[in-house]
Design an enzyme around this catalytic site. Sequence first.
Site, PDB file in Angstrom:
ATOM      1  N   CYS A 113      42.984  49.395  51.451  1.00 49.34           N
ATOM      2  CA  CYS A 113      42.143  49.593  50.261  1.00 49.34           C
ATOM      3  C   CYS A 113      41.291  50.860  50.338  1.00 49.34           C
ATOM      4  CB  CYS A 113      41.259  48.374  50.034  1.00 49.34           C
ATOM      5  SG  CYS A 113      42.210  46.866  49.852  1.00 49.34           S
ATOM      6  N   HIS A 243      35.499  50.305  45.468  1.00 50.91           N
ATOM      7  CA  HIS A 243      36.755  49.563  45.516  1.00 50.91           C
ATOM      8  C   HIS A 243      36.563  48.238  44.782  1.00 50.91           C
ATOM      9  CE1 HIS A 243      40.272  47.551  46.736  1.00 50.91           C
ATOM     10  NE2 HIS A 243      39.705  46.790  47.653  1.00 50.91           N
ATOM     11  N   ASN A 273      42.302  43.159  42.517  1.00 50.76           N
ATOM     12  CA  ASN A 273      42.236  44.128  43.611  1.00 50.76           C
ATOM     13  C   ASN A 273      43.587  44.833  43.731  1.00 50.76           C
ATOM     14  OD1 ASN A 273      42.216  45.417  46.087  1.00 50.76           O
ATOM     15  ND2 ASN A 273      41.254  43.726  47.193  1.00 50.76           N
TER      16      ASN A 273
HETATM   17  O1  UT7 Z   1      40.226  44.583  49.491  1.00 52.67           O
HETATM   18  C1  UT7 Z   1      39.976  44.452  50.840  1.00 52.67           C
HETATM   19  C2  UT7 Z   1      38.804  43.688  51.123  1.00 52.67           C
HETATM   20  N1  UT7 Z   1      38.923  42.320  50.673  1.00 52.67           N
HETATM   21  C3  UT7 Z   1      37.838  41.736  50.283  1.00 52.67           C
HETATM   22  O2  UT7 Z   1      36.835  42.378  50.226  1.00 52.67           O
HETATM   23  C4  UT7 Z   1      37.855  40.246  49.982  1.00 52.67           C
HETATM   24  C5  UT7 Z   1      36.643  39.621  50.626  1.00 52.67           C
HETATM   25  N2  UT7 Z   1      36.491  38.182  50.386  1.00 52.67           N
HETATM   26  C6  UT7 Z   1      36.275  37.641  49.173  1.00 52.67           C
HETATM   27  O3  UT7 Z   1      36.302  38.310  48.168  1.00 52.67           O
HETATM   28  C7  UT7 Z   1      35.935  36.172  49.123  1.00 52.67           C
HETATM   29  O4  UT7 Z   1      35.715  35.702  50.424  1.00 52.67           O
HETATM   30  C8  UT7 Z   1      37.021  35.306  48.435  1.00 52.67           C
HETATM   31  C9  UT7 Z   1      37.026  35.565  46.942  1.00 52.67           C
HETATM   32  C10 UT7 Z   1      38.379  35.602  49.015  1.00 52.67           C
HETATM   33  C11 UT7 Z   1      36.728  33.827  48.655  1.00 52.67           C
HETATM   34  O5  UT7 Z   1      35.431  33.503  48.158  1.00 52.67           O
HETATM   35  P1  UT7 Z   1      34.427  32.665  49.051  1.00 52.67           P
HETATM   36  O6  UT7 Z   1      33.227  32.441  48.249  1.00 52.67           O
HETATM   37  O7  UT7 Z   1      34.273  33.386  50.356  1.00 52.67           O
HETATM   38  O8  UT7 Z   1      35.184  31.290  49.207  1.00 52.67           O
HETATM   39  P2  UT7 Z   1      35.687  30.569  50.547  1.00 52.67           P
HETATM   40  O9  UT7 Z   1      36.854  31.281  51.139  1.00 52.67           O
HETATM   41  O10 UT7 Z   1      34.503  30.295  51.426  1.00 52.67           O
HETATM   42  O11 UT7 Z   1      36.177  29.176  49.972  1.00 52.67           O
HETATM   43  C12 UT7 Z   1      35.282  28.274  49.365  1.00 52.67           C
HETATM   44  C13 UT7 Z   1      36.079  27.082  48.858  1.00 52.67           C
HETATM   45  C14 UT7 Z   1      37.013  26.484  49.905  1.00 52.67           C
HETATM   46  O12 UT7 Z   1      37.012  25.070  49.743  1.00 52.67           O
HETATM   47  P3  UT7 Z   1      36.140  24.118  50.713  1.00 52.67           P
HETATM   48  O13 UT7 Z   1      36.641  24.408  52.095  1.00 52.67           O
HETATM   49  O14 UT7 Z   1      34.711  24.571  50.498  1.00 52.67           O
HETATM   50  O15 UT7 Z   1      36.449  22.768  50.200  1.00 52.67           O
HETATM   51  C15 UT7 Z   1      38.354  27.027  49.519  1.00 52.67           C
HETATM   52  O16 UT7 Z   1      39.420  26.182  49.934  1.00 52.67           O
HETATM   53  O17 UT7 Z   1      36.911  27.479  47.761  1.00 52.67           O
HETATM   54  C16 UT7 Z   1      38.256  27.061  48.022  1.00 52.67           C
HETATM   55  N3  UT7 Z   1      39.161  28.022  47.410  1.00 52.67           N
HETATM   56  C17 UT7 Z   1      39.579  27.941  46.122  1.00 52.67           C
HETATM   57  N4  UT7 Z   1      39.337  27.032  45.169  1.00 52.67           N
HETATM   58  C18 UT7 Z   1      39.908  27.231  43.964  1.00 52.67           C
HETATM   59  C19 UT7 Z   1      39.694  29.152  47.972  1.00 52.67           C
HETATM   60  N5  UT7 Z   1      40.467  29.771  47.076  1.00 52.67           N
HETATM   61  C20 UT7 Z   1      40.399  29.047  45.926  1.00 52.67           C
HETATM   62  C21 UT7 Z   1      40.982  29.205  44.650  1.00 52.67           C
HETATM   63  N6  UT7 Z   1      40.700  28.283  43.699  1.00 52.67           N
HETATM   64  N7  UT7 Z   1      41.797  30.245  44.346  1.00 52.67           N
END
Ligand code: UT7
Length: 316
Positions: A113, A243, A273
């Site tokens: 990225c 980004h 993204n």
């Molecule tokens: O481009 C290169 C750099 N990349 C980035 O910068 C991405 C960085 N990370 C992020 O943008 C975020 O971490 C995400 C958008 C990927 C995830 O958001 P988050 O607030 O960190 O969520 P999480 O991974 O902590 O997940 C929270 C909950 C989980 O459920 P439990 O364990 O709390 O029950 C996940 O299983 O959300 C769940 N979850 C979803 N639920 C519905 C994860 N993906 C989804 C989804 N829909 N698509």
Amino acid sequence: MVKARITGTGSYAPKRILSNRDLEKMIDTSDEWITERTGIKERRIAADGETTSDMAAKAGKRAIEMAGIEPDEIDTIIVATVTPDMDFPSTACFVQHKIKAHKAASFDIAAACSGFIYALSVGDSLIRSGNSRYVLVIGSEIFSRITDWTDRNTCVLFGDGAGAVVLGKATGHKGIISTHIHSEGSSWKLLCASSHEENAKTFIRMQGNEVFKVAVRALEEVAIEALEQSGLTGGDIDWFIPHQANERIIQATAKRLNVPMEKIYMNLQSYGNTSAASIPLALDEAVRSGKIKDGNLILLDAFGGGFTWASALVRW
Ligand code: UT7
């Protein structure tokens, strides 16, 4: 001192739109979750047979048209991509052929990225050293082909697209003020594209939570590095074009830099993204919509797999 200046911008996004509602029918997710956690509403998906170089060539041609030059005046083509058409030749070589840039040397840069700013940094050096008169810098990616469409942690985030700039010599105070590029390979497992088993398909794998924390810190640090080198602060920025990975990452970074929301250019709601394409795609939209005005100070800021991170300060 000779400087490089962006003399044209261009972009291209495939026609097919995949909305959050469409994703609700494919995996266990919701429009609400995706919108709240990322800001993304829809993304574009390349057509069957459409390649990274097809998209790069379209974006590149638009940038060349805006620059008011002919393709055979381009000395160097740099394509930032981690989703190349083939292992070799480089995607840039296909672009060279497709746009008929007969004189150009061509090569790719793989920095995920952050790839576009890495490529911009190399292009800037080629112009400043006198090695090239015009450089075409492109970010182009087809992440839909390395996405595991059964993995809700990643498949809602990414999209396809391309963006490009033409660099030429700067006169006066306008141009690229500085670029800053960094990497740290020890945490590669947190964000990579690889196959789980031998001969299996390659998919993106990411520990989103961990990446999120590192990204905000690195984006802030490299932006401050650029500002401090020129004796500037976040208050001097006219447009912050980061980004486009996640609205919450962008907001957190802007807050740390004291850049107000109205100075952030964001289009991730429409494209998701797009990795190396995200900054030039946003820059082209901002330029063509008339938002970026003569003399504006623009801060570009990126973070990605590697880890890699990078910034650039540009006086328009
Ligand atoms: O481009 C290169 C750099 N990349 C980035 O910068 C991405 C960085 N990370 C992020 O943008 C975020 O971490 C995400 C958008 C990927 C995830 O958001 P988050 O607030 O960190 O969520 P999480 O991974 O902590 O997940 C929270 C909950 C989980 O459920 P439990 O364990 O709390 O029950 C996940 O299983 O959300 C769940 N979850 C979803 N639920 C519905 C994860 N993906 C989804 C989804 N829909 N698509």
